[in-house]
Design an enzyme around this catalytic site. Structure first.
Site, PDB file in Angstrom:
ATOM      1  CD  GLU A  88      36.100  42.086  41.013  1.00 26.63           C
ATOM      2  OE1 GLU A  88      35.369  42.257  40.018  1.00 26.63           O
ATOM      3  OE2 GLU A  88      37.335  42.085  40.952  1.00 26.63           O
TER       4      GLU A  88
HETATM    5  P1  P53 Z   1      33.458  46.420  34.469  1.00 25.05           P
HETATM    6  C1  P53 Z   1      34.416  40.697  32.625  1.00 25.05           C
HETATM    7  C2  P53 Z   1      33.558  39.783  33.227  1.00 25.05           C
HETATM    8  C3  P53 Z   1      33.464  39.729  34.607  1.00 25.05           C
HETATM    9  C4  P53 Z   1      34.251  40.592  35.374  1.00 25.05           C
HETATM   10  O1  P53 Z   1      33.677  45.074  35.292  1.00 25.05           O
HETATM   11  C5  P53 Z   1      35.118  41.473  34.776  1.00 25.05           C
HETATM   12  C6  P53 Z   1      35.203  41.542  33.401  1.00 25.05           C
HETATM   13  C7  P53 Z   1      36.111  42.523  32.739  1.00 25.05           C
HETATM   14  O2  P53 Z   1      35.377  43.656  32.340  1.00 25.05           O
HETATM   15  O3  P53 Z   1      35.960  42.283  35.466  1.00 25.05           O
HETATM   16  C8  P53 Z   1      35.899  42.418  36.863  1.00 25.05           C
HETATM   17  O4  P53 Z   1      34.299  47.437  35.108  1.00 25.05           O
HETATM   18  C9  P53 Z   1      37.206  43.028  37.293  1.00 25.05           C
HETATM   19  C10 P53 Z   1      37.117  44.463  37.706  1.00 25.05           C
HETATM   20  C11 P53 Z   1      35.990  45.129  36.931  1.00 25.05           C
HETATM   21  C12 P53 Z   1      34.683  44.485  37.352  1.00 25.05           C
HETATM   22  O5  P53 Z   1      34.716  43.090  37.123  1.00 25.05           O
HETATM   23  O6  P53 Z   1      33.895  46.072  33.085  1.00 25.05           O
HETATM   24  O7  P53 Z   1      37.889  42.271  38.275  1.00 25.05           O
HETATM   25  O8  P53 Z   1      38.362  45.064  37.526  1.00 25.05           O
HETATM   26  O9  P53 Z   1      35.917  46.501  37.094  1.00 25.05           O
HETATM   27  C13 P53 Z   1      33.475  45.050  36.659  1.00 25.05           C
HETATM   28  O10 P53 Z   1      32.003  46.720  34.573  1.00 25.05           O
END
Ligand code: P53
Length: 476
Positions: A374
């Site tokens: 990611e």
């Molecule tokens: P969103 C926190 C910090 C780093 C990654 O996040 C995180 C989170 C939780 O919010 O989550 C991951 O959608 C996760 C995904 C998520 C993505 O990062 O809050 O594995 O499910 O959607 C982005 O902007």
């Protein structure tokens, strides 16, 4: 010219609950994501007691990938994806989580989905548990604070490993298992572990207990997966936000080391198969009495992961404080802004060099293959008059991160398997439940209130990333 390997896994990443919708189709049960309302930046998502009338639950319908996956995968194929990371919604396979037999309609859905990927030579990369465990396991068992969850998870893992043994090679056990290092807020304990705290409970010790059971379950799954298909590559998944010291004052440096210990010990257990001494000493100092048996410690050594998958969006900064001589880490209080970098509209600090740093950190520590599963830029996108989103800011973010990733490979010698940017198609934000926090290369016409045609369209970043993949990252 040296660069990424020839079989580098370029792709994109999503999670079932954030895009599938169809929350009651094919016999699916209610997951923890189904009882979370929409929030916003600074407004936490509400975790309700079951699904209540009149509340907005954005994951219920999400972007309707459940019905549209064929068209969406065709777009991924057009991008040139070599792989596609998604998760299997546990509640499609075991709707309540404690059944003895899996749900055939759920298994069939993922058979069809993986076949569709393989038709285009897109390799599925599958997370077993991505913030979407059965809600029934929360209400009946208290989530992962209960040892029984190990058996339920391993049954689920065995069912899908067996069913997809010839379709899926790359797996990960628990998404961002270390988010729960922030146990002060309700979000991570609930999404990681289905843990809801009662007032007055010692949150920290419950977090360590839940994480321990997950690590044992992960080890058992890794061991079982390798028996089912010795070619499986099964990784862990860590949310990597490296924690820098604010200054070169020695106490700040040491605070950063201890903060990293508290946030990243999970990787040690996944990779090495045993607890780091600093954590055992910490448990002793705090007087934590955890249910960790000798048999558990044996199991941990038998299920070590094959690679380290991690997300990287941002870096953190910490500093020592006089009233904290033991350098205890509290993620809601110990972090300070980094004066050298800018942040997104959601306050996520943008630091491409931090990705190279993170790759070096993991490789120096563990010498295992790494997979950036990611990375991406959550932003508000506005289609222009011709309907196209001109997301140059997203291109800039990704280009700068891929460049640093390349330095880690070419200059630092890191073994990197692939790169799957997050939310390659717009989806529901995990942290806030918003649609408007978009990551996609593909735009989805849907807003925070659920209005929109759900039509898909290519953003400017679509064409840019297509070119990056075509040139294996050599054109940056
Ligand atoms: P969103 C926190 C910090 C780093 C990654 O996040 C995180 C989170 C939780 O919010 O989550 C991951 O959608 C996760 C995904 C998520 C993505 O990062 O809050 O594995 O499910 O959607 C982005 O902007």
């Amino acid at each position: 010219m040296p660069g990424f390997k020839a079989d580098f896994l370029w792709g994109g990443a999503v999670a079932a609950h954030q895009l599938e919708g169809g929350w009651q189709e094919g016999g699916k049960g209610v997951s923890v994501a189904d009882v979370m309302t929409a929030g916003a930046h600074g407004v936490p998502r509400e975790i309700t007691d079951g699904v209540l009338p009149g509340k907005n639950y954005p994951n219920h319908d999400a972007i309707d990938f459940y019905h549209r996956y064929k068209d969406d995968i065709q777009l991924f194929a057009e991008l040139g994806f070599k792989c596609f990371r998604t998760s299997i919604a546990w509640t499609r396979i075991f709707p309540k989580g404690d059944e003895l037999e899996p749900n055939e309609a759920g298994l069939q859905f993922y058979d069809d989905l993986f076949d569709e990927c393989l038709k285009y030579n897109i390799e599925p990369v599958i997370t077993l548990s991505h913030f979407e465990m059965p809600y029934h396991l929360v209400t009946e068992y208290g989530g992962w604070r209960n040892r029984k969850l190990i058996d339920f998870f391993v049954r689920f893992a065995n069912a899908v490993f067996t069913r997809y043994r010839s379709k899926v090679k790359y797996w990960m056990t628990f998404n961002e298992i270390n988010n729960q290092a922030n146990y002060h807020e309700d979000f991570a304990p609930f999404t990681n572990s289905g843990v809801k705290y009662q007032p007055g409970e010692d949150r920290e010790v419950i977090m360590y207990q839940a994480a321990h059971y997950e690590l044992v379950a992960s080890a058992l799954a890794v061991e079982a997966g390798h028996k089912i298909n010795p070619d499986f590559k099964i990784g862990c998944m860590i949310a990597m936000c490296p924690i820098y010291p604010l200054t070169c004052a020695p106490d700040d440096m040491m605070m950063s080391v201890v903060a990293m210990h508290r946030r990243y010990w999970f990787t040690d257990v996944h990779v090495r198969g045993y607890y780091p001494k600093h954590l055992l000493n910490y448990f002793a100092r705090r007087g934590f009495k955890l249910d960790i048996t000798d048999e558990d410690l044996q199991l941990l050594t038998r299920g070590r992961v094959d690679y380290i998958g991690f997300s990287y969006y941002m870096s953190f900064v910490t500093k020592a404080k006089e009233d904290n001589p033991q350098l205890d880490y509290d993620e809601t209080k110990s972090l300070v802004p980094n004066p050298y970098v800018k942040a997104s509209d959601w306050g996520w600090q943008i630091d491409p060099v931090g990705l190279r740093y993170s790759l070096n950190y993991f490789y120096d520590m563990y010498q295992l293959p790494l997979f950036v599963v990611e990375n991406g830029f959550g932003a508000i996108d506005k289609p222009e008059s011709d309907g196209v989103v001109n997301d140059q800011y997203r291109i800039d973010y990704m280009r700068d991160h891929i460049r640093e990733m390349k330095k880690a490979v070419v200059e630092d010698g890191v073994d990197l398997m692939g790169y799957t940017p997050w939310g390659c198609i717009d989806l529901v934000s995990a942290g806030t439940g918003e649609m408007k926090k978009r990551y996609g290369l593909i735009y989805v016409d849907k807003d925070n209130d659920g209005n929109g045609t759900l039509a898909r369209s290519r953003k400017k970043s679509f064409w840019w990333y297509q070119d990056v993949i075509k040139h294996n990252g050599d054109n940056l």
